[in-house]
Design an enzyme around this catalytic site. Structure first.
Site, PDB file in Angstrom:
ATOM      1  N   LYS A  73      87.986  43.575  20.812  1.00 51.24           N
ATOM      2  CA  LYS A  73      87.646  43.662  21.812  1.00 51.24           C
ATOM      3  C   LYS A  73      87.322  42.260  22.553  1.00 51.24           C
ATOM      4  CE  LYS A  73      84.098  47.272  22.054  1.00 51.24           C
ATOM      5  NZ  LYS A  73      82.637  47.596  22.173  1.00 51.24           N
ATOM      6  N   ASP A 110      81.182  49.404  28.687  1.00 53.28           N
ATOM      7  CA  ASP A 110      80.137  49.575  27.786  1.00 53.28           C
ATOM      8  C   ASP A 110      78.765  49.354  28.924  1.00 53.28           C
ATOM      9  OD1 ASP A 110      81.553  49.919  25.353  1.00 53.28           O
ATOM     10  OD2 ASP A 110      81.550  47.838  24.904  1.00 53.28           O
TER      11      ASP A 110
END
Length: 286
Positions: A73, A110
């Site tokens: 990420k 997220d």
């Protein structure tokens, strides 16, 4: 043409993403596929490039993008052609979309997953000018803090077992209303907060127990935990016994997947009870 996507990480066998996206692909009868790719950090860009070039893909298939796990990420950010604002501020990309010209578009969903999971249970308007306490200052906390600020919280108390890590995160997010408190003082402000969020791995299966006394927490406060194994952590169990609204971590996992699925496959999926039950079955929980 078969549209292909997947999740990349190392290790990756534990990921529920193929099960989750596979459910939607079947539900909406799409000509699409989603699979797990075990990719080491140093292999990431070459793997993405090979898929864009359709190596090891059927001739009529097109790679549309992927989800990424930690540490991918963070390391992909410098390779992204178009980095959306949320991903830039949070400092992590969990969803990559391949543009029409082959460019890499980086998103962070997220924070959307957390917000939408929260919205399933409570009216977010109640949190305008409210206060939250966030436990943990790791990668997950970054998206949570962004979500809280976007939801209108006027104060975010941040605490971590390592104080320096919390202070570093607060400094990086200096544009947000963050106040760092010491871990040993984490229960002192409970009477002032409207939302308690655990972003640590404490309380997860196989991890240490989270010691978080709730005696001072006002009755109207909401308690949420991003852990979903076990589904009901000791924190949530204690909060539920006290009469608080509690929100487990599975909703965040399910809701964060929606934006990527829509961008890759052109269909906006729905998070429902059947999906939740199907993923729980994959986790070995009921």
């Amino acid at each position: 043409m078969t549209l292909c996507a997947g999740v990349m990480g190392f290790p990756i066998s534990h990921s529920m993403s193929p099960r989750l996206h596979g459910y939607w692909i079947k539900k909406y009868a799409l000509d699409a596929s989603y699979q797990a790719f075990e990719v080491r950090p140093e292999e990431l860009m070459s793997k993405i490039s090979s898929l864009i070039e359709r190596e090891n893909l059927p001739k009529d298939a097109r790679f549309r993008g992927c989800n990424l796990t930690i540490p991918l990420k963070e390391i992909i950010i410098d390779q992204i052609d178009e980095l959306e604002d949320a991903a830039k501020i949070i400092g992590a990309v969990n969803t990559v979309i391949i543009g029409d010209e082959g460019q890499l578009i980086g998103r962070n969903t997220d924070w959307i997953g957390f917000t939408d999971s929260l919205a399933e249970r409570v009216d977010l308007n109640r949190f305008k000018s409210s206060k939250a306490l966030v436990l943990g200052a790791g990668g997950a906390a970054r998206g949570i803090i962004y979500a809280l600020e976007k939801s209108g919280f006027s104060k975010i108390y941040l605490t971590n077992r390592t104080l320096l890590r919390a202070e570093a995160l607060a400094k990086e997010f200096s544009q947000f209303p963050i106040e760092v408190i010491r871990w040993e003082d984490r229960a002192k402000n409970l009477g002032n907060i409207d939302l308690l969020v655990n972003t640590t791995s404490l309380g997860m299966s196989g991890q240490q127990r989270l010691e978080m006394p709730l005696e001072g927490l006002q009755k109207e406060a909401v308690v949420t935990d991003i852990v979903y194994s076990p589904l009901e952590t000791e924190l949530l169990k204690s909060a539920k016994e006290r009469g608080h609204i509690t929100i487990d971590g599975l909703g965040m996992l399910l809701h964060q997947a929606k934006a990527g699925f829509e961008a890759w496959f052109g269909t906006r999926p729905e998070v429902d009870t059947n999906l939740r039950a199907y993923v729980l079955e994959g986790l070995g929980q009921k």
